[in-house]
Design an enzyme around this catalytic site. Structure first.
Site, PDB file in Angstrom:
ATOM      1  CE  LYS A 123      -3.933  -2.234   2.132  1.00 42.15           C
ATOM      2  NZ  LYS A 123      -4.534  -2.749   3.338  1.00 42.15           N
TER       3      LYS A 123
ATOM      4  CD  GLN B  76      -3.791  -4.525   6.516  1.00 43.90           C
ATOM      5  OE1 GLN B  76      -3.601  -3.591   5.755  1.00 43.90           O
ATOM      6  NE2 GLN B  76      -4.481  -5.595   6.162  1.00 43.90           N
TER       7      GLN B  76
ATOM      8  CG  ASP C 191     -10.280  -0.340   4.782  1.00 46.05           C
ATOM      9  OD1 ASP C 191     -10.108  -0.629   3.578  1.00 46.05           O
ATOM     10  OD2 ASP C 191      -9.595  -0.819   5.701  1.00 46.05           O
TER      11      ASP C 191
END
Ligand code: NDP
Length: 295
Positions: free
Chosen positions: A53, A97, A120
């Site tokens: 990422k 994460q 997200d």
């Protein structure tokens, strides 16, 4: 019939190119989109995702902030990091994460993120906005699937879509997005009766199950478009292999189009994370959103 292969790798590269173009335009106005990724603990798979990422964020011209915290980090300390990122004007997107170590409450942590920075799309506000058809941050994997479907099929209106899997991160938002595009949507799961028959009714079949090669040719309507979200690590003939939830070899003989694993949905997920960060940055600055990069 031999299915068209939907090349997620190439499509993701195109999306990243569009993102980079937008970033360049924003930089021309003195604005640099920034993405902060928080990793708690040493999970090796998560560490690889976070590294990728970071690389792709920088390649797109954005600022990348990585916060690596020890596995024993307390909830209070993690929430303090999120508070700081919420308040930081250089950060437009925040991603924690998952999975988090067991002593941390993932729902509490995700809901502490400012919803406008929740790239997200897991914050309860964004879930509600998506569910009611309002402008939201959309979860990256389903967004990537939707982009590929629109690119391949054009107008999805009226098509029968079956989503196998009802998780909060893939199945449910995928179904919401397909409904938003006026598909007739069925969500199947582990209690669904005669799953193969349900799937055979699908013009669009999305598999998000986590069971290697479970969806075989007899689940697929001839000519259907099959999106395989599954990522399963298996060992075959003594070799480690990555396979999807769809038995690619048999399915490709019946489907009209199919995404491979690897090289299908996977690359689209990070591309959509970058797209969401640009969208969040534009919204934060009162600018028009990049076309084609949101739902
Ligand atoms: P979850 O385990 O959270 O959900 C799996 C879903 O599949 C559940 O709803 C479950 O039903 C359903 N299911 C399980 N077994 C069966 C069965 N035999 N028949 C029908 N339905 C079944 O998984 P995720 O949604 O998080 O992920 C799904 C897959 O997608 C995984 O392989 C994961 O690795 C992959 N993935 C890939 C991403 C990418 O970037 N490409 C991103 C995220 C996930 P029930 O609710 O009844 O238990």
């Amino acid at each position: 019939m031999t299915a068209t292969i939907i090349d997620g790798k190439a499509f993701a590269a195109k999306v990243r190119g569009q993102v980079a173009d937008h970033v360049a335009r924003l930089k021309g106005q003195g604005i640099t989109p920034g993405l902060a990724v928080v990793l708690v603990g040493e999970d090796p798979a998560s560490a690889v995702y976070v590294k990728n990422k970071g690389i792709q964020t920088k390649e797109a011209g954005m600022a990348s902030f990585e916060h690596r915290l020890p596995a024993e980090t307390s909830e209070a300390d993690l929430l303090a990091v999120i508070d700081r990122l919420n308040a930081d004007p250089a950060v437009h997107g925040i991603l924690v994460q998952l999975p988090l170590p067991g002593h941390l409450n993932a729902d509490l942590v995700i809901n502490a993120i400012d919803p406008s920075k929740d790239v997200d799309g897991f914050h309860i506000s964004n879930v509600g906005l998506l569910g009611t058809g309002q402008k939201s941050m959309v979860p990256c994997t389903p967004l990537g699937c939707l982009m590929m479907l629109r690119d391949h099929l054009g107008d999805l209106s009226g098509l029968n879509a079956v989503v196998v899997g009802r998780s909060n991160i893939v199945g449910k938002p995928m179904a919401q997005l397909l409904l938003g595009d006026s598909c007739t949507v069925t969500i199947a799961h582990s209690r669904t009766r005669d799953l193969a028959a349900v799937c055979r009714g699908a013009d669009i079949l999305v598999a998000a199950v986590g069971r290697p090669e479970m969806i075989t040719a007899d689940f697929i309507k001839p000519g259907a478009t099959v999106i395989d979200v599954g990522i399963n690590r298996i060992e075959r003939d003594g070799k480690k292999k990555l396979v999807g939830d769809v038995d690619f070899t048999s399915a490709a003989k019946v489907a009209g189009a199919i995404t491979p694993v690897p090289g299908g949905v996977g690359p689209m997920t990070i591309a959509c994370l970058l797209a969401n960060t640009v969208t969040a940055c534009c919204r934060a600055n009162g600018l028009s959103e990049p076309e084609g990069l949101t739902a």
